[in-house]
Design an enzyme around this catalytic site. Structure first.
Site, PDB file in Angstrom:
ATOM      1  N   LYS A  47      35.617  39.925  50.303  1.00 43.89           N
ATOM      2  CA  LYS A  47      34.430  40.720  48.797  1.00 43.89           C
ATOM      3  C   LYS A  47      33.859  39.606  48.562  1.00 43.89           C
ATOM      4  O   LYS A  47      35.272  38.706  47.772  1.00 43.89           O
ATOM      5  CB  LYS A  47      35.191  40.961  48.515  1.00 43.89           C
ATOM      6  CG  LYS A  47      34.545  42.449  47.349  1.00 43.89           C
ATOM      7  CD  LYS A  47      35.768  43.058  46.334  1.00 43.89           C
ATOM      8  CE  LYS A  47      36.345  42.151  45.942  1.00 43.89           C
ATOM      9  NZ  LYS A  47      37.221  43.235  44.381  1.00 43.89           N
ATOM     10  N   LYS A 102      35.272  37.234  41.609  1.00 43.18           N
ATOM     11  CA  LYS A 102      35.468  35.703  40.430  1.00 43.18           C
ATOM     12  C   LYS A 102      36.393  35.169  40.746  1.00 43.18           C
ATOM     13  O   LYS A 102      37.001  34.174  39.497  1.00 43.18           O
ATOM     14  CB  LYS A 102      35.383  36.518  39.100  1.00 43.18           C
ATOM     15  CG  LYS A 102      35.907  37.886  38.774  1.00 43.18           C
ATOM     16  CD  LYS A 102      35.567  38.487  37.343  1.00 43.18           C
ATOM     17  CE  LYS A 102      35.872  39.553  36.981  1.00 43.18           C
ATOM     18  NZ  LYS A 102      36.703  40.024  37.470  1.00 43.18           N
ATOM     19  N   LYS A 151      47.893  41.048  46.991  1.00 41.25           N
ATOM     20  CA  LYS A 151      47.767  39.621  45.696  1.00 41.25           C
ATOM     21  C   LYS A 151      49.320  39.270  46.176  1.00 41.25           C
ATOM     22  O   LYS A 151      49.556  38.049  45.636  1.00 41.25           O
ATOM     23  CB  LYS A 151      47.686  40.210  44.481  1.00 41.25           C
ATOM     24  CG  LYS A 151      46.261  40.720  43.821  1.00 41.25           C
ATOM     25  CD  LYS A 151      45.837  41.315  43.183  1.00 41.25           C
ATOM     26  CE  LYS A 151      44.755  41.598  42.230  1.00 41.25           C
ATOM     27  NZ  LYS A 151      44.324  41.436  41.591  1.00 41.25           N
TER      28      LYS A 151
HETATM   29  P1  AMP Z   1      37.344  43.419  39.768  1.00 39.85           P
HETATM   30  O1  AMP Z   1      36.218  42.515  39.564  1.00 39.85           O
HETATM   31  O2  AMP Z   1      38.197  42.867  41.101  1.00 39.85           O
HETATM   32  O3  AMP Z   1      37.988  43.311  39.017  1.00 39.85           O
HETATM   33  O4  AMP Z   1      35.914  44.545  39.665  1.00 39.85           O
HETATM   34  C1  AMP Z   1      35.952  45.291  38.933  1.00 39.85           C
HETATM   35  C2  AMP Z   1      34.912  46.388  39.591  1.00 39.85           C
HETATM   36  O5  AMP Z   1      33.974  46.207  40.213  1.00 39.85           O
HETATM   37  C3  AMP Z   1      35.267  47.113  40.454  1.00 39.85           C
HETATM   38  O6  AMP Z   1      34.897  48.583  40.360  1.00 39.85           O
HETATM   39  C4  AMP Z   1      34.965  46.808  41.625  1.00 39.85           C
HETATM   40  O7  AMP Z   1      35.549  47.730  43.081  1.00 39.85           O
HETATM   41  C5  AMP Z   1      33.730  46.303  41.701  1.00 39.85           C
HETATM   42  N1  AMP Z   1      33.597  44.763  42.358  1.00 39.85           N
HETATM   43  C6  AMP Z   1      33.898  43.549  42.804  1.00 39.85           C
HETATM   44  N2  AMP Z   1      33.491  42.566  42.720  1.00 39.85           N
HETATM   45  C7  AMP Z   1      32.647  43.351  43.710  1.00 39.85           C
HETATM   46  C8  AMP Z   1      31.350  43.547  45.139  1.00 39.85           C
HETATM   47  N3  AMP Z   1      31.454  41.891  45.594  1.00 39.85           N
HETATM   48  N4  AMP Z   1      30.451  43.884  45.403  1.00 39.85           N
HETATM   49  C9  AMP Z   1      30.943  45.612  44.295  1.00 39.85           C
HETATM   50  N5  AMP Z   1      31.704  46.102  43.612  1.00 39.85           N
HETATM   51  C10 AMP Z   1      32.510  45.063  43.472  1.00 39.85           C
END
Ligand code: AMP
Ligand code: TRP
Length: 333
Positions: free
Chosen positions: A192, A195, A111
């Site tokens: 990955k 959002k 980041k």
């Molecule tokens: P974040 O949106 O990065 O704050 O992630 C929130 C939760 O969603 C965390 O547990 C991440 O590991 C999971 N997560 C986010 N993006 C993915 C993805 N593309 N596939 C699987 N899990 C995800």
């Protein structure tokens, strides 16, 4: 009964990756465990944010968590900044963490990359996450595997504190969803799905309309071949679409592969888009009902109260062990 805790940053409309990777596995634990789910608004402040956006997204995230199946009357659903003990314990834990440990965290490196200056919030982010987890004597933390490093750090900090002060924290276990539910970007199978991706075509948002889903899947990157097979090394994008199909429908990917043998990408993508629409539509309907119901504030208040009563006990134990003097108003006790 195990205590299970997870959290998500309110950094935009959640993607189907968040749902399949984090929320769905969490919801599945409701029946057997004591579940705590947190909207990590303090974590969201580690990158520049507009105040109105943070506010709106926090409320959206509570509503979306419930729309995805988290039951606010059984699970504790709360907003991190509503429980001030997170900030206090986080500070205490920074005194138990080394620069080297934090410098090794890949999220901070990623980041911070290309930035002229990197905020210290981004640097100490994993310590706040450790506080989130340790405050609730958490046994299990179900997260996507991108969070593995943070959970390992949390375990290290907990063990170190236990060694120095006697049993102070429960040492949590990470529970990582397997590869199948790590959903990758629709335009680059090696990144990955996120959002915060600059390109909207890279992710399916949980509020995307059926037409948007169809368009994004139609335009999703494939390759010049035509075989629908799982081969992460040579065909990461197609592999990802197969896994996404499997995760949305609860089928094995081998089953999808067998079913679509020789049909070509066009027909496969059309069916995949419909499977995604069928997966997100009930969530969207519940989300709309929740927004109309005006229940979010009450859930947040109730969740904060329940979370606080656990967090305070932990903070009382910790502060006493490390030598902070109790005083009037101290810790709201
Ligand atoms: P974040 O949106 O990065 O704050 O992630 C929130 C939760 O969603 C965390 O547990 C991440 O590991 C999971 N997560 C986010 N993006 C993915 C993805 N593309 N596939 C699987 N899990 C995800
Ligand atoms: N860092 C997590 C993410 O970006 C969100 C989070 C904050 C979290 N605190 C947590 C996850 C505690 C699990 C437990 O996905």
């Amino acid at each position: 009964m195990a205590r299970v805790l997870s959290g998500i940053q309110p950094s935009g409309i959640m993607t189907i990756g968040n749902y399949l990777g984090a929320l769905q596995p969490f919801v599945q634990r409701h029946a057997t465990d004591e579940c705590v789910f947190m909207i990590a608004d303090l974590h969201a402040l580690t990158v520049p944010q507009h105040p109105d956006v943070v506010r709106a997204r926090t409320i959206d995230a509570v509503a979306m968590a419930v729309a995805c199946g988290i039951d606010a009357s059984r699970a504790i659903v709360f907003v991190q900044s509503h429980v001030m003990e997170h900030a206090l314990l986080s500070w205490i834990l920074t005194t138990m963490t080394t620069m080297g440990e934090l410098e090794r965290m890949t999220q901070y490196k990623d980041k911070g990359q290309g930035q002229v200056s990197v905020g210290t919030g981004l640097f100490v982010y994993p310590v706040l996450q450790a506080a989130d987890i340790l405050l609730y004597d958490t046994d299990i933390v179900p997260v996507g595997d991108d969070q593995r490093q943070h959970i390992e750090l949390t375990r290290d900090i907990a063990k170190r504190c236990n060694q120095k002060y006697g049993d102070m924290f429960v040492v949590p276990q990470g529970q990582y969803v397997d590869r199948g539910t790590r959903i990758m970007s629709l335009v680059d199978g090696r990144r990955k799905m996120s959002k915060s991706d600059a390109s909207e075509g890279a992710y399916i948002g949980l509020l995307d309309t059926p037409d948007v889903v169809r368009r994004k899947i139609g335009r999703a990157t494939t390759d010049s071949g035509k075989d629908i097979v799982v081969d992460w090394e040579h065909k990461p994008e197609v592999s990802n679409l197969i896994e996404l199909f499997a995760a949305c429908t609860g089928q094995m990917s081998a089953h999808i592969v067998a079913q679509y043998e020789g049909v070509g990408y066009g027909a496969f993508k059309r069916d995949l888009a419909e499977a995604i629409v069928a997966c997100v539509q009930p969530i969207q309907q519940t989300y709309a009902r929740i927004r109309e119901s005006g229940m979010v504030q009450q859930w947040m208040d109730d969740g904060a109260q329940r979370a606080r009563s656990i967090a305070r006990q932990t903070v009382r134990r910790v502060t006493e062990r490390i030598g902070l003097v109790p005083g009037d108003g101290h810790l709201g006790v």
